[in-house]
Design an enzyme around this catalytic site. Sequence first.
Site, mmCIF file in Angstrom:
data_model
loop_
_atom_site.group_PDB
_atom_site.id
_atom_site.type_symbol
_atom_site.label_atom_id
_atom_site.label_comp_id
_atom_site.label_asym_id
_atom_site.label_seq_id
_atom_site.Cartn_x
_atom_site.Cartn_y
_atom_site.Cartn_z
ATOM 1 N N THR A 167 -2.542 1.026 -4.618
ATOM 2 C CA THR A 167 -3.058 2.010 -3.857
ATOM 3 C C THR A 167 -4.290 2.450 -4.080
ATOM 4 O O THR A 167 -4.653 2.957 -5.433
ATOM 5 C CB THR A 167 -2.142 3.203 -3.706
ATOM 6 O OG1 THR A 167 -2.569 4.358 -2.902
ATOM 7 C CG2 THR A 167 -1.607 3.595 -5.193
ATOM 8 N N ASN A 168 -5.211 2.789 -3.436
ATOM 9 C CA ASN A 168 -6.649 3.385 -3.521
ATOM 10 C C ASN A 168 -6.325 5.182 -3.487
ATOM 11 O O ASN A 168 -5.708 5.657 -2.583
ATOM 12 C CB ASN A 168 -7.595 3.501 -2.576
ATOM 13 C CG ASN A 168 -8.113 1.819 -2.131
ATOM 14 O OD1 ASN A 168 -7.825 1.151 -3.342
ATOM 15 N ND2 ASN A 168 -8.834 1.631 -1.117
ATOM 16 N N ARG A 214 -10.825 -1.210 -6.055
ATOM 17 C CA ARG A 214 -10.757 -0.551 -4.632
ATOM 18 C C ARG A 214 -10.724 -1.523 -3.599
ATOM 19 O O ARG A 214 -11.676 -2.359 -3.629
ATOM 20 C CB ARG A 214 -11.653 0.336 -4.762
ATOM 21 C CG ARG A 214 -11.748 1.194 -3.358
ATOM 22 C CD ARG A 214 -12.781 2.265 -3.319
ATOM 23 N NE ARG A 214 -12.771 2.911 -2.117
ATOM 24 C CZ ARG A 214 -11.922 3.838 -1.258
ATOM 25 N NH1 ARG A 214 -10.975 4.322 -2.230
ATOM 26 N NH2 ARG A 214 -11.967 4.278 -0.385
ATOM 27 N N LYS A 215 -9.417 -1.364 -2.763
ATOM 28 C CA LYS A 215 -9.511 -2.318 -1.685
ATOM 29 C C LYS A 215 -10.468 -2.019 -0.911
ATOM 30 O O LYS A 215 -10.714 -0.840 -0.671
ATOM 31 C CB LYS A 215 -8.212 -2.044 -0.918
ATOM 32 C CG LYS A 215 -6.969 -2.889 -1.884
ATOM 33 C CD LYS A 215 -5.432 -2.324 -1.503
ATOM 34 C CE LYS A 215 -5.097 -0.764 -1.293
ATOM 35 N NZ LYS A 215 -4.102 -0.351 -0.738
ATOM 36 N N SER A 264 -8.788 7.566 -4.147
ATOM 37 C CA SER A 264 -10.074 8.160 -4.261
ATOM 38 C C SER A 264 -10.008 9.624 -4.539
ATOM 39 O O SER A 264 -11.100 10.308 -4.937
ATOM 40 C CB SER A 264 -11.116 7.610 -3.228
ATOM 41 O OG SER A 264 -10.592 8.590 -2.017
ATOM 42 N N ASP A 296 0.774 -1.276 0.022
ATOM 43 C CA ASP A 296 0.186 -0.009 0.145
ATOM 44 C C ASP A 296 0.940 1.125 -0.186
ATOM 45 O O ASP A 296 2.073 1.187 0.379
ATOM 46 C CB ASP A 296 -0.879 -0.167 1.148
ATOM 47 C CG ASP A 296 -1.669 1.261 1.238
ATOM 48 O OD1 ASP A 296 -2.266 1.589 0.437
ATOM 49 O OD2 ASP A 296 -1.776 1.892 2.496
ATOM 50 N N ARG A 297 0.683 2.328 -0.328
ATOM 51 C CA ARG A 297 1.312 3.524 -0.353
ATOM 52 C C ARG A 297 1.250 4.502 0.573
ATOM 53 O O ARG A 297 2.082 4.341 1.550
ATOM 54 C CB ARG A 297 1.047 4.234 -1.747
ATOM 55 C CG ARG A 297 2.226 5.356 -2.347
ATOM 56 C CD ARG A 297 1.580 6.350 -3.375
ATOM 57 N NE ARG A 297 0.869 7.288 -2.723
ATOM 58 C CZ ARG A 297 0.050 8.222 -3.459
ATOM 59 N NH1 ARG A 297 0.611 8.161 -4.887
ATOM 60 N NH2 ARG A 297 -0.592 9.046 -2.850
ATOM 61 N N ASP A 298 0.054 5.039 0.850
ATOM 62 C CA ASP A 298 0.122 5.993 1.930
ATOM 63 C C ASP A 298 -0.193 5.248 3.385
ATOM 64 O O ASP A 298 -0.859 4.479 3.568
ATOM 65 C CB ASP A 298 -1.296 6.805 1.416
ATOM 66 C CG ASP A 298 -1.177 7.760 0.411
ATOM 67 O OD1 ASP A 298 -0.102 8.052 0.059
ATOM 68 O OD2 ASP A 298 -2.265 7.713 -0.313
ATOM 69 N N ASP A 355 -1.615 -0.875 5.804
ATOM 70 C CA ASP A 355 -1.930 -0.130 7.275
ATOM 71 C C ASP A 355 -3.297 -0.212 7.858
ATOM 72 O O ASP A 355 -3.923 0.267 8.712
ATOM 73 C CB ASP A 355 -1.519 1.061 7.372
ATOM 74 C CG ASP A 355 -1.963 2.132 6.463
ATOM 75 O OD1 ASP A 355 -2.513 1.904 5.327
ATOM 76 O OD2 ASP A 355 -2.001 3.199 6.564
ATOM 77 N N CYS A 401 -6.175 2.840 -7.781
ATOM 78 C CA CYS A 401 -7.697 2.682 -8.044
ATOM 79 C C CYS A 401 -8.213 4.518 -7.734
ATOM 80 O O CYS A 401 -8.297 4.756 -6.689
ATOM 81 C CB CYS A 401 -8.310 1.776 -7.341
ATOM 82 S SG CYS A 401 -10.229 1.908 -7.675
#
Length: 172
Positions: free
Chosen positions: A54-55, A112-113, A57, A12-14, A138, A93
């Site tokens: 990574t989502n 989208r996770k 949105s 995941d990124r953020d 996370d 996404c």
Amino acid sequence: MPLAPRPALFLDRDGVLNEDPGYVHRWEDFRWIPGAREAVAAFNAAGWWVFVVTNQSGVGRGYYTEADVVALHDQMSRSLAEIGGRIDAYYYCPHHPEAADETYRHPDPPDRKPNPGMLLKAMADWPVDVARSIMVGDKPGDMEAGERAGVRGLKFEGGDLMAFLSGELTPA
């Protein structure tokens, strides 16, 4: 000649690679998590694929554009290259059920996770040894996406990412 399957580190990124104050989309607001660049480089050196899933949105919500996401990922890649690291592919996404821009509105975006779409795309694009792969996130949705894709999840709760992943580092 096709490439041999290798384990993949799905990140995941953020909140995993970078600090997450919310909707990071500009390099000047980007801050690496301690040990993140080193972890990516170490898994590269061990022969693993490394993917970001990574989502984003904020695109659908109109906060920034897909071009902003791509530009940030390009800058991340340049920063990683400085220490011999690389992301093999970025998957993001931009969709959300409540997106302001209807182009990005979907009641349950498959990418989208917690949906596993981004991981499944990476597995279709690259020869991934799923049984040895890891999803690091996370949030519970990251863990669910990994589980639904058949990938073991590790929940990162902060600190040094290299220290967190050091016990997982095995040769591909």
